[in-house]
Design a protein around this motif. Structure first.
Motif, PDB file in Angstrom:
ATOM      1  N   UNK A  34       0.837  -1.212   0.000  1.00 32.58           N
ATOM      2  CA  UNK A  34       0.000   0.000   0.000  1.00 32.58           C
ATOM      3  C   UNK A  34       0.870   1.259   0.000  1.00 32.58           C
ATOM      4  N   UNK A  35       1.932   1.252   0.818  1.00 33.02           N
ATOM      5  CA  UNK A  35       2.845   2.400   0.844  1.00 33.02           C
ATOM      6  C   UNK A  35       3.466   2.647  -0.532  1.00 33.02           C
ATOM      7  N   UNK A  36       3.695   1.559  -1.255  1.00 33.58           N
ATOM      8  CA  UNK A  36       4.313   1.682  -2.584  1.00 33.58           C
ATOM      9  C   UNK A  36       3.299   2.055  -3.659  1.00 33.58           C
ATOM     10  N   UNK A  37       2.005   2.129  -3.291  1.00 39.84           N
ATOM     11  CA  UNK A  37       0.984   2.503  -4.262  1.00 39.84           C
ATOM     12  C   UNK A  37       0.331   1.333  -4.957  1.00 39.84           C
ATOM     13  N   UNK A  38       0.456   0.157  -4.375  1.00 40.68           N
ATOM     14  CA  UNK A  38      -0.128  -1.049  -5.002  1.00 40.68           C
ATOM     15  C   UNK A  38      -1.053  -1.771  -4.010  1.00 40.68           C
ATOM     16  N   UNK A  39      -1.897  -1.027  -3.370  1.00 42.27           N
ATOM     17  CA  UNK A  39      -2.803  -1.626  -2.386  1.00 42.27           C
ATOM     18  C   UNK A  39      -3.703  -2.685  -3.018  1.00 42.27           C
ATOM     19  N   UNK A  40      -3.985  -2.538  -4.293  1.00 42.41           N
ATOM     20  CA  UNK A  40      -4.852  -3.502  -4.974  1.00 42.41           C
ATOM     21  C   UNK A  40      -4.079  -4.572  -5.743  1.00 42.41           C
ATOM     22  N   UNK A  41      -2.778  -4.583  -5.509  1.00 40.02           N
ATOM     23  CA  UNK A  41      -1.959  -5.603  -6.157  1.00 40.02           C
ATOM     24  C   UNK A  41      -1.697  -5.313  -7.624  1.00 40.02           C
ATOM     25  N   UNK A  42      -1.172  -6.328  -8.339  1.00 40.42           N
ATOM     26  CA  UNK A  42      -0.849  -6.166  -9.763  1.00 40.42           C
ATOM     27  C   UNK A  42      -0.571  -7.540 -10.367  1.00 40.42           C
ATOM     28  N   UNK A  43      -0.460  -7.543 -11.699  1.00 42.38           N
ATOM     29  CA  UNK A  43      -0.136  -8.770 -12.437  1.00 42.38           C
ATOM     30  C   UNK A  43       1.367  -8.790 -12.749  1.00 42.38           C
ATOM     31  N   UNK A  44       1.960  -9.983 -12.834  1.00 44.24           N
ATOM     32  CA  UNK A  44       3.378 -10.074 -13.196  1.00 44.24           C
ATOM     33  C   UNK A  44       3.706 -11.466 -13.730  1.00 44.24           C
ATOM     34  N   UNK A  45       4.942 -11.607 -14.257  1.00 42.94           N
ATOM     35  CA  UNK A  45       5.424 -12.885 -14.780  1.00 42.94           C
ATOM     36  C   UNK A  45       6.481 -13.447 -13.832  1.00 42.94           C
ATOM     37  N   UNK A  46       6.300 -14.690 -13.444  1.00 44.57           N
ATOM     38  CA  UNK A  46       7.236 -15.364 -12.529  1.00 44.57           C
ATOM     39  C   UNK A  46       8.011 -16.416 -13.320  1.00 44.57           C
ATOM     40  N   UNK A  47       9.314 -16.194 -13.469  1.00 42.37           N
ATOM     41  CA  UNK A  47      10.172 -17.092 -14.261  1.00 42.37           C
ATOM     42  C   UNK A  47      10.815 -18.152 -13.363  1.00 42.37           C
ATOM     43  N   UNK A  48      10.752 -19.395 -13.795  1.00 40.07           N
ATOM     44  CA  UNK A  48      11.493 -20.485 -13.145  1.00 40.07           C
ATOM     45  C   UNK A  48      11.884 -21.438 -14.273  1.00 40.07           C
ATOM     46  N   UNK A  49      12.001 -22.718 -14.004  1.00 42.59           N
ATOM     47  CA  UNK A  49      12.317 -23.669 -15.065  1.00 42.59           C
ATOM     48  C   UNK A  49      11.677 -25.014 -14.759  1.00 42.59           C
ATOM     49  N   UNK A  50      11.252 -25.699 -15.816  1.00 42.71           N
ATOM     50  CA  UNK A  50      10.698 -27.041 -15.653  1.00 42.71           C
ATOM     51  C   UNK A  50      11.791 -28.092 -15.590  1.00 42.71           C
ATOM     52  N   UNK A  51      13.042 -27.695 -15.884  1.00 44.33           N
ATOM     53  CA  UNK A  51      14.141 -28.659 -15.880  1.00 44.33           C
ATOM     54  C   UNK A  51      14.399 -29.187 -14.477  1.00 44.33           C
ATOM     55  N   UNK A  52      14.310 -28.305 -13.496  1.00 43.84           N
ATOM     56  CA  UNK A  52      14.558 -28.698 -12.109  1.00 43.84           C
ATOM     57  C   UNK A  52      13.252 -28.624 -11.316  1.00 43.84           C
ATOM     58  N   UNK A  53      12.836 -29.772 -10.776  1.00 47.36           N
ATOM     59  CA  UNK A  53      11.602 -29.808 -10.000  1.00 47.36           C
ATOM     60  C   UNK A  53      11.638 -28.871  -8.813  1.00 47.36           C
ATOM     61  N   UNK A  54      12.818 -28.703  -8.210  1.00 47.23           N
ATOM     62  CA  UNK A  54      12.914 -27.825  -7.036  1.00 47.23           C
ATOM     63  C   UNK A  54      12.605 -26.380  -7.411  1.00 47.23           C
ATOM     64  N   UNK A  55      13.017 -25.956  -8.614  1.00 48.07           N
ATOM     65  CA  UNK A  55      12.699 -24.594  -9.063  1.00 48.07           C
ATOM     66  C   UNK A  55      11.199 -24.458  -9.310  1.00 48.07           C
ATOM     67  N   UNK A  56      10.642 -25.455  -9.987  1.00 48.71           N
ATOM     68  CA  UNK A  56       9.222 -25.386 -10.332  1.00 48.71           C
ATOM     69  C   UNK A  56       8.353 -25.414  -9.072  1.00 48.71           C
ATOM     70  N   UNK A  57       8.682 -26.312  -8.146  1.00 49.99           N
ATOM     71  CA  UNK A  57       7.887 -26.414  -6.918  1.00 49.99           C
ATOM     72  C   UNK A  57       8.035 -25.152  -6.061  1.00 49.99           C
ATOM     73  N   UNK A  58       9.258 -24.612  -6.015  1.00 50.23           N
ATOM     74  CA  UNK A  58       9.455 -23.358  -5.276  1.00 50.23           C
ATOM     75  C   UNK A  58       8.599 -22.251  -5.880  1.00 50.23           C
ATOM     76  N   UNK A  59       8.601 -22.179  -7.207  1.00 51.00           N
ATOM     77  CA  UNK A  59       7.816 -21.147  -7.885  1.00 51.00           C
ATOM     78  C   UNK A  59       6.325 -21.292  -7.585  1.00 51.00           C
ATOM     79  N   UNK A  60       5.850 -22.520  -7.496  1.00 49.01           N
ATOM     80  CA  UNK A  60       4.420 -22.733  -7.221  1.00 49.01           C
ATOM     81  C   UNK A  60       4.046 -22.229  -5.828  1.00 49.01           C
ATOM     82  N   UNK A  61       4.919 -22.475  -4.851  1.00 48.74           N
ATOM     83  CA  UNK A  61       4.627 -21.990  -3.496  1.00 48.74           C
ATOM     84  C   UNK A  61       4.691 -20.459  -3.465  1.00 48.74           C
TER      85      UNK A  61
END
Length: 513
Positions: A343-370
């Protein structure tokens, strides 16, 4: 066959390499003279995007590079800093290191390793236009002088507590000055024998390696298994002898197995990177909000089967001589504080974005999901992007993301190892895209140039605060990482802490029972 051929093979080069392999199999063992005939089959987590000597494109690539190239310094299987192409090193004063090269060190073309080759290699890293991973680290070098063929004097701009560790990096090998872009000549324990892109790379024991009793196998065949479950199944079926990145879901199985064993370390860590060139993540308050928004134990449980620990602040590596714990500058899970910062940053209602990880490593993909789930709870709606590893590396370099999951282990067990992840003079896919901080750069430089331990600790305590306030990355968790192998494989060790990524050095002493 050259490293360039390796990653861009022609049908002819593949056939030649296969033909060579057939001939080798038909020869009597006596042909290997002092070399053992056994070939270690190593399951890689991905096919290396490149094995150029000065690049860093991930753990699989760095392991293969250590087979082909060596530098002045290295590590033994316990993680102890040792000489490699250098026979000895002495400090003639606090800023001058004199290396004596081994008399019997030769490159794969048979030519001797000389001081001129050392000077050439370091210049290739530091020259204008270089994209070498250690370019900014090695700007501490003032001059490199070839005193004679086997003596090289390196003058530093200031004293350095970590210079010899930098010389041991898998990104700082010595290559022949006769090398070209298409034919890079190293002096590692193995020579490149053949490859098929995205399938395998095979190396053969270098009979003139400077340590006559190493390596202890006749060759290594690196087989790429992008799917971690297939990689483990290949080990279980006996198709390979040793694998990296044992899937965390299989730790219990291997611990209970009579046929397999594993080597582990708690050292690599996971974190989030940001594209700070524009949009919400350009605001450090938003990055702070992300830090408070995530319950890290859920990542440890979901992505690492509980094998790890939450990491709330500056990732001071295990084995560091400095205690930098500072609870006042950490991001413990606090969703209300996260929403307030947004809210202080001016995004009280949130926003959309792209989260990059990789399907090559399950640990990256699972971390990204959490991470995606927890960001959604404060109104940041992230769309996952999960390309293969090579595409993920390129996307990181080019800033094609808003927020990204990453993991690494640094180079050595000292706070200075964060240099390559934080210093803005040499950006890479391991850094937040566009992030620059004169404050953090200055503290890193002061810490590197201070020799007195008390002064170094005071500097790094300031770095902990700067890390928290400017948020160049958001730490998530330490992870326990494992190599798994057949019981018959001996001598291989997982190097401790941040040195985990240098475990390829231990392949020199790996053998079959």
């Amino acid at each position: 066959m050259t490293p360039s051929d390796c990653l861009n093979p022609t049908r002819r080069s593949v056939l030649i390499s296969l033909g060579t392999g057939v001939v080798a199999l038909t020869l009597p063992q006596v042909t290997f003279a002092q070399a053992p005939a056994s070939v270690l089959k190593f399951g890689l987590s991905t096919f290396p995007p490149t094995i150029k000597p000065f690049d860093n494109t991930g753990g699989a690539a760095n392991t293969v590079k250590l087979m082909l190239y060596r530098g002045l310094m290295g590590y033994d299987a316990t993680g102890k800093l040792v000489t490699e192409l250098a026979e000895s090193v002495e400090w003639s004063d606090p800023t001058t290191a004199v290396f004596k090269l081994r008399q019997n060190a030769v490159f794969h073309d048979g030519s001797p390793v000389t001081a001129a080759d050392v000077a050439y290699s370091l210049n290739e890293i530091t020259k204008d236009g270089s994209t070498a991973y250690l370019k900014s680290d090695l700007k501490i070098i003032a001059a490199v002088e070839a005193v004679d063929d086997k003596t090289v004097r390196i003058k530093l701009k200031a004293p350095s507590a970590v210079f010899l560790d930098l010389m041991a990096s898998y990104c700082c090998p010595v290559i022949s000055k006769k090398s070209t872009d298409s034919e890079i000549i190293g002096a590692g324990p193995f020579t490149l024998k053949g490859s098929e892109k995205n399938v395998y790379i095979e190396v053969a024991r270098f009979k003139d390696f400077y340590l006559a009793d190493q390596p202890k196998v006749g060759g290594i065949r690196f087989v790429a298994y992008a799917d971690e479950n297939l990689r483990y199944a290949a080990l279980e079926a006996g198709d390979v002898d040793l694998i990296e990145y044992l899937p965390w879901t299989q730790f219990d199985t291997v611990e209970a197995s009579k046929a397999l064993k594993m080597k582990t370390t708690l050292g690599p860590f996971m974190f989030l990177l940001f594209n700070v060139t524009s949009g919400p993540f350009a605001n450090p308050k938003v990055r702070q909000a992300v830090g408070y928004a995530i319950e890290r134990q859920d990542i440890v449980d979901a992505a690492f089967a509980g094998r790890g620990e939450p990491l709330y602040g500056f990732p001071n590596p295990r084995g560091s001589k400095f205690d930098l714990a500072d609870p006042a500058h950490e991001w413990k899970y606090d969703v209300e504080k996260a929403k307030a910062l947004l809210a202080e940053a001016g995004y009280a209602n949130g926003f959309e974005c792209r989260l990059l990880a990789t399907a090559t490593y399950g640990m990256h993909q699972d971390t990204a999901s959490v991470v995606q789930a927890y960001l959604g709870a404060i109104g940041i709606n992230a769309t996952l992007h999960l390309p293969d590893w090579g595409t993920r590396v390129t996307a990181g370099k080019e800033g094609k993301y808003d927020i990204a999951v990453h993991g690494t282990s640094g180079n050595y067990n000292d706070p200075d190892a964060l240099w390559s992840l934080l210093y803005s003079g040499n950006p890479s896919y391991l850094q937040s895209f566009g992030f620059k901080s004169a404050r953090i750069d200055g503290l890193l430089e002061q810490g590197r140039n201070a020799v007195d331990p008390d002064k170094r600790k005071a500097i790094y305590q300031q770095l902990v605060v700067a890390y928290y306030e400017e948020v160049p990355q958001v730490p998530l968790n330490w992870r326990i990482q494992a190599y798994a192998m057949k019981q018959s494989v001996e001598g291989f060790e997982q190097l401790p802490g941040f040195l985990s990524g240098s475990s390829g050095y231990a392949l020199d002493e790996t053998k079959f029972a």
